[in-house]
Design an enzyme around this catalytic site. Structure first.
Site, short mmCIF file in Angstrom:
data_model
loop_
_atom_site.label_atom_id
_atom_site.label_comp_id
_atom_site.label_asym_id
_atom_site.label_seq_id
_atom_site.Cartn_x
_atom_site.Cartn_y
_atom_site.Cartn_z
CD1 TRP A 196 31.28 53.61 50.18
CD2 TRP A 196 30.01 53.25 48.36
NE1 TRP A 196 31.85 52.60 49.45
CE2 TRP A 196 31.10 52.36 48.32
CE3 TRP A 196 29.07 53.22 47.33
CZ2 TRP A 196 31.27 51.44 47.30
CZ3 TRP A 196 29.24 52.30 46.30
CH2 TRP A 196 30.33 51.43 46.30
CG ASP A 277 23.62 52.00 48.01
OD1 ASP A 277 23.51 50.75 48.02
OD2 ASP A 277 24.72 52.59 48.03
CE LYS A 313 28.30 45.86 52.24
NZ LYS A 313 29.00 46.42 51.08
N1 PLA Z 1 26.70 51.08 48.78
C1 PLA Z 1 27.19 51.39 49.99
C2 PLA Z 1 26.49 52.41 50.81
C3 PLA Z 1 28.34 50.73 50.47
O1 PLA Z 1 28.79 51.05 51.66
C4 PLA Z 1 28.96 49.77 49.67
C5 PLA Z 1 30.22 49.07 50.13
C6 PLA Z 1 28.39 49.49 48.42
C7 PLA Z 1 27.27 50.17 48.01
C8 PLA Z 1 28.96 48.50 47.45
O2 PLA Z 1 29.17 47.27 47.91
P1 PLA Z 1 29.34 46.04 46.94
O3 PLA Z 1 29.56 46.54 45.57
O4 PLA Z 1 30.50 45.30 47.46
O5 PLA Z 1 28.08 45.29 47.06
N2 PLA Z 1 31.04 49.78 50.99
C9 PLA Z 1 32.21 49.15 51.64
C10 PLA Z 1 33.18 48.57 50.65
C11 PLA Z 1 31.76 48.05 52.55
C12 PLA Z 1 33.64 49.48 49.55
O6 PLA Z 1 33.96 50.64 49.78
O7 PLA Z 1 33.66 48.96 48.42
C13 PLA Z 1 32.87 50.23 52.50
O8 PLA Z 1 33.82 49.91 53.22
O9 PLA Z 1 32.40 51.38 52.50
#
Ligand code: PLA
Length: 467
Positions: A196, A277, A313
């Site tokens: 991510w 995570d 989510k």
């Molecule tokens: N960790 C991972 C692996 C994630 O994919 C995301 C969110 C988070 C943490 C953090 O989410 P939160 O802070 O909202 O709880 N990833 C998303 C959104 C869904 C983003 O990028 O913020 C994504 O589209 O990858």
């Protein structure tokens, strides 16, 4: 003259030439004025009783701002996709960028059980809007730890787990990262490649040094298990390792339970510290327990670890920013001292977390019927995503789109890592108004039966026309 007042081509000693433009002359006059005032303010510091009028703090050279030098930052690689999507007037546009669940009708979903919990909270007139403690809502923390580690977890029973409510998954990672930077002897964190996009930024800002370990093999579109073992095997003893608990983002590739067991043995033998995570518990398989297996294996061996949980989510509480950081410690005494230090990390960062979202979660997790209803709704979301995988795969096959697309049904969780390259993604956005991250990741949760044919047309055109 103070160096910050010097402009390219501007010389404080030279008088404006007759050929210079009015703007040049104005700048030169301004420079002389500033040079004078900086010289007089240097004298002022020697004689503090002299008062002078200094240049207005908003006077700049090319604008009326002290921030005139600020360059425009690029949009976020994930959230910026939504910004671009929102600007597109096309009626066929499709946002497969951010991982946010949509219904078959393409609408955001508020779970029924969340509505019920909110109603209950609103009806309870005894509830106030007082500050929560620095560590958040106690009931929420307790129930979150149970959800992550299992109701019968010995670590919880032995009070070896400290859990603090944080601002969703991101905030939990950030607080955990900063705690480690302050109190852990190893400042290097290994994150999977790819991962991510926010991980690197979060941990760098927290004060850790970020390195990567091999994770994904583009050739097989699966796990590079050998590479992973080699890289973790050669990591310095004690290093921190970020692991996606399930539904790896962006690849959708998870280790099998057997592979997790090998990872666990390797990490424990080298004293590597696991930082999980967990942003998708329940979204990978539809089962909250199955999706927590990796974490629970590491806790069951009695060793220490960290886990960042998000309810964005799995409870659809994206904008409520509800999450938790748990640190599983060797003893109850250590856990309580660790918690006291987490408070010192949190207090100057945001003081204490918001009450509403955590109250929703605590209401649902604390009520057997609501909890059961949640698991059903969660399974419904996971199943719809899995069904989208099959529909997309079948439709690509039916159309005869070149390539092996079986990874679409093999990958797990919210995303498919399609293998489409940056140019193909750009083409699909330009010609088909389909929005996704430039690494070829698509959010399966943003897709519906109605939009599959459009996506298939776009993928087909991209792979046959853009190489
Ligand atoms: N960790 C991972 C692996 C994630 O994919 C995301 C969110 C988070 C943490 C953090 O989410 P939160 O802070 O909202 O709880 N990833 C998303 C959104 C869904 C983003 O990028 O913020 C994504 O589209 O990858």
């Amino acid at each position: 003259m103070h160096p910050q007042f010097r402009l390219p081509g501007a010389h404080s000693s030279s008088s404006p030439s007759s050929s210079s433009s009015p703007t040049d002359r104005r700048l030169s006059a301004l420079l002389r004025h500033l040079a004078d005032s900086s010289a007089s303010s240097a004298m002022d510091s020697e004689n503090p009783h002299t008062t002078t009028i200094s240049a207005s703090p908003t006077s700049g050279f090319d604008s009326n701002s002290v921030f005139a030098h600020v360059v425009r930052a690029p949009e976020d690689p994930i959230l910026g996709v939504t910004v671009a999507y929102n600007k597109d007037p096309s009626p066929v546009k499709l946002n497969l960028g951010v991982g946010a669940y949509r219904t078959e009708e393409g609408k955001p979903l508020v779970l029924n059980v969340v509505r019920q919990a909110e109603q209950k909270l609103v009806n309870d007139r005894s509830r106030t809007k007082e500050y929560l403690p620095i560590t958040g809502l106690a009931a929420f923390n307790k129930l979150s730890a149970k959800l992550m580690f299992g109701a019968d977890s010995p670590a919880i029973q032995e009070n070896r787990v400290t859990t603090v409510q944080c601002l969703s998954g991101t905030g939990s990672l950030r607080v955990g990262g900063e705690f480690l930077a302050r109190h852990y002897h190893q400042r290097t964190i290994y994150i999977p490649s790819p991962t991510w996009g926010n991980h690197t930024k979060i941990f760098n800002l927290a004060g850790l040094s970020v390195k990567t370990y091999r994770y994904y093999d583009p050739a097989t579109r699966g796990l590079n298990f050998q590479g992973l073992l080699e890289d973790l095997g050669s990591a310095p003893s004690g290093a921190i390792v970020l692991l996606h608990a399930c539904a790896h983002n962006p690849t959708g590739v998870d280790p099998t339970l057997q592979q997790w067991e090998q990872i666990r043995q390797l990490m424990r033998s080298k004293g590597l510290l696991p930082f999980f995570d967990s942003a998708y518990q329940g979204f990978a398989s539809g089962s909250l327990d199955a999706d927590a297996q990796s974490v629970r294996m590491f806790v069951a061996d009695g060793g220490e670890c960290l886990a960042a949980q998000s309810y964005a989510k799995n409870m659809g509480l994206y904008g409520e920013r509800v999450g938790a950081l748990s640190i599983v410690c060797g003893t109850a005494d250590v856990a309580s001292r660790v918690e006291s230090q987490l408070k010192l990390v949190i207090r100057p960062m945001y003081s204490n977390p918001p009450i509403h979202g955590a109250s929703i979660v605590a209401t649902i997790l604390g009520d057997r019927d609501m909890y059961n209803e949640w698991t059903i709704e969660l399974k419904g979301m996971a199943d719809r995503i899995i069904s989208m995988r099959h529909q997309l795969f079948d439709a690509l096959r039916a159309k005869g789109t070149p390539g092996d697309w079986s990874h679409i049904i093999k990958q797990i969780g919210m995303f498919t890592f399609t293998g489409l390259n940056t140019e193909q993604v750009a083409f699909m956005t330009k010609e088909y108004h389909i929005y996704m991250t430039s690494d070829g990741r698509i959010s399966m949760a943003g897709l519906s039966s109605r939009t599959v044919p459009h996506l298939v047309d776009a993928i087909h055109a991209a792979v046959t026309r853009v190489v």
